[in-house]
Enzyme design. Structure first.
Site, short mmCIF file in Angstrom:
data_model
loop_
_atom_site.label_atom_id
_atom_site.label_comp_id
_atom_site.label_asym_id
_atom_site.label_seq_id
_atom_site.Cartn_x
_atom_site.Cartn_y
_atom_site.Cartn_z
N LYS A 27 0.82 -1.21 0.00
CA LYS A 27 0.00 0.00 0.00
C LYS A 27 0.86 1.27 0.00
O LYS A 27 0.62 2.17 -0.78
CB LYS A 27 -0.92 0.03 1.24
CG LYS A 27 -1.86 -1.16 1.34
CD LYS A 27 -2.80 -1.02 2.54
CE LYS A 27 -2.11 -1.01 3.89
NZ LYS A 27 -1.53 -2.30 4.31
N ARG A 82 -0.35 -8.34 13.49
CA ARG A 82 -0.93 -7.36 12.56
C ARG A 82 -1.80 -8.07 11.52
O ARG A 82 -2.83 -7.55 11.10
CB ARG A 82 0.19 -6.54 11.91
CG ARG A 82 0.78 -5.53 12.91
CD ARG A 82 2.19 -5.10 12.55
NE ARG A 82 2.29 -4.39 11.30
CZ ARG A 82 3.42 -4.24 10.61
NH1 ARG A 82 4.56 -4.76 11.07
NH2 ARG A 82 3.42 -3.59 9.49
N ARG A 112 12.17 -5.65 4.97
CA ARG A 112 12.11 -4.31 4.37
C ARG A 112 12.78 -3.25 5.25
O ARG A 112 12.83 -3.36 6.47
CB ARG A 112 10.67 -3.93 4.04
CG ARG A 112 9.79 -3.66 5.23
CD ARG A 112 8.34 -3.42 4.79
NE ARG A 112 7.50 -3.14 5.93
CZ ARG A 112 6.20 -2.90 5.87
NH1 ARG A 112 5.56 -2.93 4.71
NH2 ARG A 112 5.51 -2.65 6.97
N ARG A 133 -9.36 0.97 9.02
CA ARG A 133 -8.95 -0.38 9.37
C ARG A 133 -10.01 -1.12 10.15
O ARG A 133 -9.81 -2.29 10.49
CB ARG A 133 -7.70 -0.30 10.23
CG ARG A 133 -6.39 -0.67 9.50
CD ARG A 133 -5.30 -0.51 10.53
NE ARG A 133 -4.05 -1.14 10.29
CZ ARG A 133 -3.00 -0.58 9.71
NH1 ARG A 133 -3.09 0.58 9.15
NH2 ARG A 133 -1.85 -1.22 9.67
N ARG A 148 11.45 -0.50 10.64
CA ARG A 148 10.38 -0.26 11.62
C ARG A 148 10.49 -1.26 12.76
O ARG A 148 10.68 -2.46 12.51
CB ARG A 148 9.02 -0.41 10.93
CG ARG A 148 8.66 0.78 10.09
CD ARG A 148 7.44 0.55 9.27
NE ARG A 148 6.32 -0.04 10.00
CZ ARG A 148 5.10 -0.19 9.50
NH1 ARG A 148 4.85 0.24 8.28
NH2 ARG A 148 4.15 -0.75 10.19
P1 AMP Z 1 1.02 0.69 9.18
O1 AMP Z 1 2.17 1.59 8.94
O2 AMP Z 1 -0.19 1.06 8.37
O3 AMP Z 1 1.38 -0.76 9.06
O4 AMP Z 1 0.60 0.91 10.72
C1 AMP Z 1 1.48 0.60 11.77
C2 AMP Z 1 0.71 0.50 13.08
O5 AMP Z 1 0.08 1.75 13.37
C3 AMP Z 1 -0.41 -0.52 13.07
O6 AMP Z 1 0.04 -1.83 13.38
C4 AMP Z 1 -1.32 0.04 14.16
O7 AMP Z 1 -0.81 -0.22 15.46
C5 AMP Z 1 -1.22 1.54 13.93
N1 AMP Z 1 -2.23 2.02 12.95
C6 AMP Z 1 -1.99 2.55 11.72
N2 AMP Z 1 -3.12 2.90 11.11
C7 AMP Z 1 -4.13 2.55 11.96
C8 AMP Z 1 -5.54 2.64 11.89
N3 AMP Z 1 -6.16 3.12 10.81
N4 AMP Z 1 -6.25 2.18 12.96
C9 AMP Z 1 -5.65 1.68 14.05
N5 AMP Z 1 -4.32 1.56 14.18
C10 AMP Z 1 -3.56 2.01 13.15
#
Ligand code: AMP
Length: 215
Positions: free
Chosen positions: A13, A172, A127, A88, A161
């Site tokens: 994404k 996740r 990554r 989400r 990360r």
């Molecule tokens: P991402 O970078 O999208 O993989 O997000 C990393 C982490 O941020 C996720 O595992 C969640 O803990 C938190 N997070 C990101 N976006 C959301 C969202 N829309 N709702 C809830 N938690 C989020």
């Protein structure tokens, strides 16, 4: 044009959103990036989110929809937004409807990146990004041309990360299956969902998305 990129962690994404941003002048709104910035800056939101993110759980709906709402009030978003990692949950999908409706904006496409889950763990745990310009790399699939030097800006500093480890990735994925995948039927019922093969190479995925947006 406002679009959502939907798919499990590691589906691509963020990569595709950056490309659409460069190609179309749209703005990428990644709640993950915004939360990581808040954690780094030590804001109250960041302090609340830090432990949840480290465990792979989801931050509260009100927090993420709050930061999206604030961001949508900035003028650069008027030309079009790519939601990356948001919504989400079903509650976030409802909140997004309200955020858009109250600003007289619409949701035009939901692009689902379909991926083979076994491949995702390998994608994610390998990554990393350039610490200076953010260009993404991978230990096996996308190495810099000269080892240890960013292709784009020549920086030699990279970062990973903290939540890109196997255990957190599994959590996740479970969160995605339990809470995020169920929002697809909501958008499907509105005829907004288009599916793209996220296992194809990066350029092909971009072309497939561009073809949908140009229809
Ligand atoms: P991402 O970078 O999208 O993989 O997000 C990393 C982490 O941020 C996720 O595992 C969640 O803990 C938190 N997070 C990101 N976006 C959301 C969202 N829309 N709702 C809830 N938690 C989020």
């Amino acid at each position: 044009m406002n679009i959502i990129l939907l798919g499990p962690p590691g589906a691509g994404k963020g990569t595709q959103a950056s490309r659409l941003m460069a190609d179309r002048g749209m703005v990428q709104l990644s709640t993950g990036d915004m939360l990581r910035a808040a954690v780094k800056a030590g804001t109250p939101t960041g302090m609340q989110a830090k432990a949840v993110m480290a465990s792979g759980g989801l931050v509260s709906d009100d927090i993420v929809s709050g930061i999206i709402g604030e961001r949508l009030d900035e003028p650069d978003t008027a030309r079009g937004v790519i939601f990356d990692g948001y919504p989400r949950t079903a509650a976030q999908a409802e909140q997004l409807d309200e955020l858009l409706a109250s600003r007289a904006r619409t949701l035009d496409y939901v692009i689902e990146l379909g991926v083979d889950e076994d491949a995702l763990v390998a994608r994610i745990v390998g990554r990393y990004t350039c610490a200076h310009c953010g260009t993404g790399y991978h230990d096996s699939f996308a190495k810099p041309q000269v080892a240890g030097v960013c292709d784009k800006c020549a920086s030699t500093e990279f970062k990973r990360r903290p939540d890109d480890n196997e255990e957190t990735v599994r959590t996740r994925m479970e969160e995605y299956r339990a809470k995020t995948a169920p929002i697809l039927p909501i958008y499907d019922a509105r005829g907004l969902v288009h599916r793209v093969d996220g296992m194809a190479d990066i350029d092909h995925v971009t072309q497939a998305i561009e073809a949908i947006l140009d229809r």
